[in-house]
Design an enzyme around this catalytic site. Structure first.
Site, PDB file in Angstrom:
ATOM      1  N   TRP A  21      47.446 -73.448  11.630  1.00  0.00           N
ATOM      2  CA  TRP A  21      47.819 -72.734  10.408  1.00  0.00           C
ATOM      3  C   TRP A  21      48.215 -71.298  10.682  1.00  0.00           C
ATOM      4  O   TRP A  21      49.194 -70.805  10.141  1.00  0.00           O
ATOM      5  CB  TRP A  21      46.711 -72.820   9.355  1.00  0.00           C
ATOM      6  CG  TRP A  21      46.598 -74.216   8.830  1.00  0.00           C
ATOM      7  CD1 TRP A  21      45.573 -75.092   9.020  1.00  0.00           C
ATOM      8  CD2 TRP A  21      47.585 -74.932   8.065  1.00  0.00           C
ATOM      9  NE1 TRP A  21      45.860 -76.293   8.422  1.00  0.00           N
ATOM     10  CE2 TRP A  21      47.082 -76.221   7.830  1.00  0.00           C
ATOM     11  CE3 TRP A  21      48.851 -74.610   7.560  1.00  0.00           C
ATOM     12  CZ2 TRP A  21      47.786 -77.201   7.111  1.00  0.00           C
ATOM     13  CZ3 TRP A  21      49.551 -75.574   6.846  1.00  0.00           C
ATOM     14  CH2 TRP A  21      49.022 -76.838   6.626  1.00  0.00           C
ATOM     15  N   ASP A  36      44.034 -66.013   5.402  1.00  0.00           N
ATOM     16  CA  ASP A  36      44.329 -67.307   4.789  1.00  0.00           C
ATOM     17  C   ASP A  36      42.992 -68.025   4.647  1.00  0.00           C
ATOM     18  O   ASP A  36      42.432 -68.505   5.631  1.00  0.00           O
ATOM     19  CB  ASP A  36      45.293 -68.090   5.684  1.00  0.00           C
ATOM     20  CG  ASP A  36      45.548 -69.517   5.191  1.00  0.00           C
ATOM     21  OD1 ASP A  36      44.937 -69.921   4.187  1.00  0.00           O
ATOM     22  OD2 ASP A  36      46.360 -70.217   5.831  1.00  0.00           O
ATOM     23  N   LYS A  40      41.924 -77.639  -1.429  1.00  0.00           N
ATOM     24  CA  LYS A  40      40.866 -77.972  -0.476  1.00  0.00           C
ATOM     25  C   LYS A  40      39.500 -77.845  -1.154  1.00  0.00           C
ATOM     26  O   LYS A  40      38.682 -78.732  -1.075  1.00  0.00           O
ATOM     27  CB  LYS A  40      40.922 -77.048   0.746  1.00  0.00           C
ATOM     28  CG  LYS A  40      42.311 -76.859   1.351  1.00  0.00           C
ATOM     29  CD  LYS A  40      42.827 -78.085   2.068  1.00  0.00           C
ATOM     30  CE  LYS A  40      44.324 -78.035   2.381  1.00  0.00           C
ATOM     31  NZ  LYS A  40      44.762 -76.955   3.238  1.00  0.00           N
TER      32      LYS A  40
HETATM   33  C1  LIG Z   1      46.248 -76.669   3.689  1.00  0.00           C
HETATM   34  C2  LIG Z   1      46.421 -75.330   4.284  1.00  0.00           C
HETATM   35  C3  LIG Z   1      47.603 -74.591   4.116  1.00  0.00           C
HETATM   36  C4  LIG Z   1      48.836 -75.151   3.456  1.00  0.00           C
HETATM   37  O1  LIG Z   1      48.716 -75.314   2.133  1.00  0.00           O
HETATM   38  P1  LIG Z   1      49.912 -75.928   1.279  1.00  0.00           P
HETATM   39  O2  LIG Z   1      49.365 -75.894  -0.087  1.00  0.00           O
HETATM   40  O3  LIG Z   1      50.195 -77.314   1.793  1.00  0.00           O
HETATM   41  O4  LIG Z   1      51.098 -75.048   1.452  1.00  0.00           O
HETATM   42  C5  LIG Z   1      47.656 -73.319   4.659  1.00  0.00           C
HETATM   43  N1  LIG Z   1      46.618 -72.810   5.331  1.00  0.00           N
HETATM   44  C6  LIG Z   1      45.473 -73.497   5.528  1.00  0.00           C
HETATM   45  C7  LIG Z   1      44.355 -72.872   6.285  1.00  0.00           C
HETATM   46  C8  LIG Z   1      45.345 -74.767   5.002  1.00  0.00           C
HETATM   47  O5  LIG Z   1      44.205 -75.465   5.194  1.00  0.00           O
END
Ligand SMILES: *Cc1c(COP(=O)(O)O)cnc(C)c1O
Length: 373
Positions: A101, A175, A199
């Site tokens: 990521w 993030d 998530k």
């Molecule tokens: C799932 C995830 C993303 C991407 O999210 P989207 O909604 O698919 O764009 C980005 N960063 C992390 C750490 C993630 O787990």
């Protein structure tokens, strides 16, 4: 109706009580005569849902008054572009690469400015975190980006880096898509945090951005208006139509979290759940987790089965991997297949997964190991 234990990495399992409440309110929200999906985002009903959700989130995460909470769209991946569009001012940015990521974030930011690598754990197969004291951060850095929890590699920062103590004035961008609300946040170390909701907060479609006020209003002129933090903030996240139903669902999750005792209580449960699973994996002959113990994720537990030679089975089509997934599915344990980029298995155990689900997984893993002896 039987609900299985769902270990999906995202979109992920929701608290059952939340789904039940949403179902009961589907056709008529609080006597309004309409469902939440059918409401104007400018009407008093939805405004009250929105304001409650924001206030609950601010309380849950103890977000200081000088941070704005923005409810956006586009997911974590869109923020990989939206953050540099808003914060880079066309200058240099520093990225700490700790897995897939953060790698993606770094690559995307390169479209908008000079995206540098301050440190990378690639040589270690992303099984560890580079020591912040060794990060190479430029004095001209507009921001430093980390991924708080690498959802695919299962690596988590258990303490946010203190950039000021490292002599760096640049804001930290985190993030936190896959561990938001699983633990408290030390906002004194953060300039901006973002995360997709799917998530740990609610359904897909909602992206949360929490940003320090002084970082708002710096967007490049090419930044799409709907993604300009200033316009979004000035319009209480309603510059354009927000993802109303996802905000409502996340709001129900916030209330559920409060009723559970908030994020400090969730953190204790998440520690206990993760400990149980890692201890079992470490004590078994068949399963193995490659991540340094000091930075193992509490949310996403990747693991491999070993072959007869004792080596991790990287080949997803190996009959032992297939047999394992069949056995777990038969036991009512879903979505345990690892991300295709790393193979193996992955158990995502977010807030909505109770310890009983982890115990059921361990029981099944133990039984399966006996059949392989
Ligand atoms: C799932 C995830 C993303 C991407 O999210 P989207 O909604 O698919 O764009 C980005 N960063 C992390 C750490 C993630 O787990």
């Amino acid at each position: 109706m039987t609900r299985a234990w769902n270990f999906s990495a995202g979109p992920a399992a929701m608290p059952e009580a939340v789904l039940q409440q949403a179902a009961s309110e589907m056709l008529d929200w609080h006597g309004s005569g309409m469902g939440v999906m059918e409401m104007s985002h400018r009407g008093k009903e939805f405004i009250s849902i929105y304001e409650q959700a924001e206030a609950d989130l601010r309380e849950l995460l103890a977000v200081p008054a000088n941070f704005r909470i923005l409810f956006m769209q586009g997911g974590g991946l869109a923020e990989n572009a939206i953050v540099p569009l808003n914060l880079s001012q066309g200058g240099a940015m520093d990225f700490v690469l700790t897995g897939s990521w953060s790698q993606k974030s770094h690559k995307e930011a390169g479209k908008y400015g000079n995206a540098r690598v301050a440190a990378t754990a690639q040589a270690d197969g992303f099984s560890t975190l580079p020591d912040p004291a060794l990060w190479q951060i430029g004095t001209d850095s507009r921001y430093v980006h980390i991924c708080g929890n690498e959802t695919i590699h299962g690596v988590e920062f258990h303490e946010l880096p203190d950039l000021k103590a490292l002599g760096c004035d640049a804001p930290l961008v985190v993030d936190f898509s896959s561990h938001v609300a699983s633990r408290p946040v030390d906002w004194s170390r953060v300039g901006l945090a973002f995360g997709g909701a799917q998530k740990n907060l609610g359904p897909a479609g909602l992206t949360l951005v929490i940003v320090r006020e002084d970082l708002i209003g710096r967007a490049l002129s090419a930044c799409p208006s709907a993604f300009d933090y200033k316009l979004v903030a000035d319009n209480q996240s309603m510059y354009n139509t927000p993802p109303t139903y996802s905000i409502y669902m996340a709001g129900l999750v916030f209330q559920w979290l409060k009723a559970q005792g908030g994020v400090t209580a969730m953190e204790q449960r998440n520690i206990a759940k993760a400990q149980l699973l890692y201890d079992f994996i470490d004590g078994s002959q068949l399963y193995t987790n490659p991540v340094d113990k000091a930075c193992r994720s509490r949310m996403n537990v990747p693991f491999f089965l070993r072959g007869d030679d004792g080596q991790p089975l990287m080949d997803a089509t190996h009959p032992r991997n297939t047999a394992f997934l069949n056995a777990t599915k038969a036991a009512g344990l879903l979505q345990l297949k690892g991300h295709k980029s790393v193979g193996g298995m992955r158990a995502s155990i977010y807030n909505a997964m109770p310890i009983e689900g982890v115990q059921a997984l361990i029981a099944c893993m133990r039984d399966f190991e006996k059949t392989q002896a």
